[in-house]
Every structure is written in C-alpha cells, then in structure tokens.
Scaffold this motif. Structure first.
Motif: not given
Length: 479
Positions: A45-56, A186-196
């Motif tokens: 979680w700390e690693s996820m948090q660190s990368h996301l925080d930078t992107l924000f 790019d970080y979790l290597a998880i392909p996603v669908q995105q939409g409404r």
C-alpha cells in the motif's frame, strides 16, 4: 508453504484468503468486518500510495486532512447522498461519558465535511480551481466482508476538487480516470476497462460516475477506482458560490474520486498462482532476495560473498539477504515464492567459483546463470521484462474471456460458463432491463460505452427488450 494453499481451480475464494493470510498481508481483527493490515501488505500500500501521490501532485493537486467525525446533519444535506449511504453509516452518539447533543457520523466519504469548508475558502473565481486530495481511512458498515475487497474500515485516497466551469470539472473527472488507468497498467500490470457507470450504479450524489474495472482470474470484475462528476449538487447543498469574472454569483462545479486498499486484492487475484503471491516489480516490497547455498565447509566464504552482493544491490533495488541458518534453501525458496519476491538470487560455492549467480523469476520460474559483473544490469532487465510479461498475460486472459452477445439467450449461456468474463451487449439503457439482467444472471453493467453508428449496418437493438439500443454495455458478474 505452497502445500497449504488451496488450489485456485478447487476453491478460488479460499485460495485468495489463503494467500492473504499465509503471505502475511492481512489478518482478521477483533472488530467484525475489519482487518489488520500486516507489514508486508502495508508495504505494498505504501508503494501504491507513493506512486499515486506523485501522479496527483504532478497534475497540481495538494494533500490535506479533514476530520474523521462528520456532523450527522451534514450527511442529510444532499438527499441522494444520504439515501445512498444511510445503511452503511456508523454513528457516534456518546462521548466523554455523556450523550452528544449532535450525533457524529464516522466518515464513509468526505464530500460533506469538505464542502462545508469550501464554503469558507471559496469566494471568487480567483480561488479556483481548488485541487485537494487526502489519504485517510473510512468506515462503511458492510454486512458481507472479505479481506481487502470489502471491509467495514479501509484505507483510501479521496480527491475533492472545485472548479469555475462545468467543462473544467468534467475534464478533471476524466483526467483522474486516466491517471487511475495509467497507474493500474504501468505499475500494477493490470489491464482495465474504463467508462461511465449507469444511473443505478453511480455514486450517490454524483451527476456521472466513471470507473476503471479489472477482470480477475475467476472471471469476475472488480471495480478498482472511481471518478465522479458532481455537477453543482454539493455546492448547492452547502451554498458554495463564487463571484464570476462577469461579477455574478454562481455555484461551484465539483468532482470527487478515489481508490483504496481494494487494489491490493485486485493485484492478488490478477497475478498470483498456486505457489502464492505474485507482485508486479514496481510496487513489490521485495524485488530481490538473496539466498546463500551453504554447508559447514563453505559457510563463511559464501556468506561473505552474499553480504558483498547485498551491499552492491540494495542501493538500487529493494533487496533482502536471507542468511537465516535455521531453514534449508528449499524451504526459503518456497517461502519467498509465497511472499511474492520478484527475483531470487541463489549463490553457492559453484556459483562463486564461476563468478556468477543463479537468477530465478517469480512469475515464470525461469532460471538464468548471470555473471556477477553484469548482475545489477540484468536484474533491471528482468524486472522490466517481468512487468511486461505480467501485463501481457493478464491482457491475454481478458481478451480470451471477453465475449459478444447478440441475443439474450446467448448472454445467459455465457453467464452460465464457469469463467464468464466480460460480456458486451447492446442495451436500451433502461433501468428495467438493467435490473432484469441482474436478477436473471447476477451480471451487472460494469461500464457503458456509446454505440458507434458506423459500427453496424443496421440499427442496434437491445438484446432483452428489442428496442433501439442507446448504449453498448460491458457486463460481468462482480465482487
């Protein structure tokens, strides 16, 4: 240790729980429905948090912190919001040994407390945009829980932004959605669908909700993150108006968005195997583990070289030297596979004699003898390749389990398969049909995409009602 993990083909749910518990990511707490995140899980979680925080922060957002307790009256200010969250609210009625005059809700989300503050902070267009994020815990009194995926208390980030115009707010909503997509891929290597999301599935109080969805190895979808265009709903509820450039008063436009520790559950279910946890290298707490192969005759020599190797690698990679002499190398191999270490370096007297080491990848099990002089560079190459291969494997699974249904009978047949996956179908957009599909098959609309009028030679028809289709839904059973 892998012998104690239920095979995912036998019982996928138990396989998941076995990995969470035996890899020491989390444990059940004395509070029903809550969990204790153990150091290995929290490190992810700390690693996820660190990368996301930078992107924000790279996109202009700042971190702040708001109170855990929210006046109950605040929740009631936005009608749709209170209706959506009411069953999950935990309310504090006593404190300091006496009843409280005003009950407080333990935050399920922070829109109301934040917009009460925005009323004080926003007076003019010069105060906009206001781009704030907070890292926090929230409480939603869930009846059915599962570690990381759905617990009464969980950790997350929640962004809350205020804007001068509708267009600006919508652009922010979609910008964040793309940040989530990029992070997951790019970080979790998880392909996603995105939409409404549909009206029935959107966030309580939002005008539109957008999301990123991932497909787990059992064919169920998992919502990994959401981004909401709130319109002026919360601004009107809290009377947050600003003076425009034309010297008029207008309500502020808003967004909110968030991802949570649920992503750890998604990571486990996307990549792990029957040996245990598999973690993408860019967020892995342990990228490299060094396991010395020793006996009584060569112990000193091998450990000396192992410590040298650790000193060489640790400034560049998250490295562990397992020099515990109470466990056999074989036991250590299994233990570090269970824990999800990306690369294992085996170093014994034969390797030292050849000035090399054996490099073993967690995802594929492939072994490579690498000269020590090239080892640091080779590690980076293997970590990059591991991320690429993990993403490609997950993407291939999604592609193989994405189906097109041209009739409702075909749709129901696909839903009945052991691994149903995503099912794409034309739909008239009605709540009635959406509800019927859910009741008949347990499948829900994960995201909605507009129909391209040039995609078909004849007008698209809803697979259930036969009426003209207004949208193409991606359906799936879900967590």
């Amino acid at each position: 240790m892998a012998d104690f993990i239920t095979k995912k083909e036998t019982d996928y749910s138990q396989w998941y729980l076995d990995i969470v518990l035996k890899a020491e990511l989390a444990d059940y707490s004395p509070i029903k429905g809550s969990m204790v995140i153990r150091p290995r899980g929290y490190a992810i979680w700390e690693s996820m948090q660190s990368h996301l925080d930078t992107l924000f922060k790279d996109t202009g957002h700042q971190n702040a912190y708001f109170p855990l307790l929210i006046p109950e009256a605040f929740i009631a200010k936005e009608a749709e919001h209170v209706e959506g969250f009411s069953p999950e609210l935990a309310v504090v009625t006593h404190a300091g040994g006496a009843p409280l005059e005003t009950p407080y809700v333990i935050r399920p989300t922070s829109e109301t407390i934040i917009w009460s503050m925005y009323k004080k902070w926003i007076q003019s267009y010069r105060d906009l945009p206001l781009l704030i994020n907070q890292w926090a815990n929230v409480v939603r009194w869930e009846k059915r829980t599962r570690l990381f995926l759905r617990t009464s208390e969980f950790l997350w980030q929640e962004g809350h932004t205020a804007h001068e115009s509708k267009q600006e707010a919508v652009e922010e909503t979609l910008r964040i959605l793309d940040i989530y997509r990029r992070f997951l891929e790019d970080y979790l290597a998880i392909p996603v669908q995105q939409g409404r999301k549909t009206k029935l599935e959107k966030f309580a109080g939002a005008v539109d909700t957008y999301c990123v969805e991932a497909l787990m190895q059992d064919g169920k979808a998992l919502q990994m993150g959401t981004s909401h265009f709130l319109g002026q709903n919360f601004a009107k509820a809290f009377d947050v108006r600003f003076q425009t450039r034309q010297k008029e008063l207008e309500y502020v436009w808003a967004t909110s968005w968030g991802v949570s520790t649920r992503m750890i559950g998604g990571l486990i279910m996307t990549h792990s195997d029957n040996k245990g946890l598999v973690v993408p290298p860019r967020v892995a707490p342990t990228q490299v583990v060094i396991v010395p192969i020793v006996n009584s005759e060569n112990k000193r020599e091998v450990l000396t070289e192992a410590h040298k190797l650790y000193d060489q690698l640790s400034p560049h990679y998250r490295t562990v030297l397992d020099d515990d002499d109470t466990s056999s190398p074989g036991f250590k191999f299994s233990e570090w596979e269970l824990r999800g270490s990306c690369l294992r370096i085996e170093l014994g007297p034969r390797d030292i004699a050849k000035a090399s080491a054996m490099l073993v990848r967690r995802d594929s099990g492939v072994k490579t003898s690498v000269p020590l002089i090239h080892l640091s560079k080779e590690i980076q190459t293997h970590l990059d390749s591991m991320h690429h291969d993990m993403y490609h494997k997950a993407k291939t699974f999604v592609d193989q389990h994405t189906h097109r249904a041209h009739s409702y009978d075909e749709f129901k047949q696909l839903c009945a398969q052991p691994i149903s996956g995503y099912i794409i179908a034309d739909w008239d957009g009605s709540d009635t049909v959406e509800t019927q599909i859910k009741e008949d098959t347990m499948a829900t609309v994960r995201v909605v995409n507009s129909i391209d009028p040039h995609d078909t030679k004849k007008p698209a028809r809803c697979i259930v009602s036969g009426r003209p289709a207004t949208a193409r839904g991606i359906f799936a059973k879900s967590y």
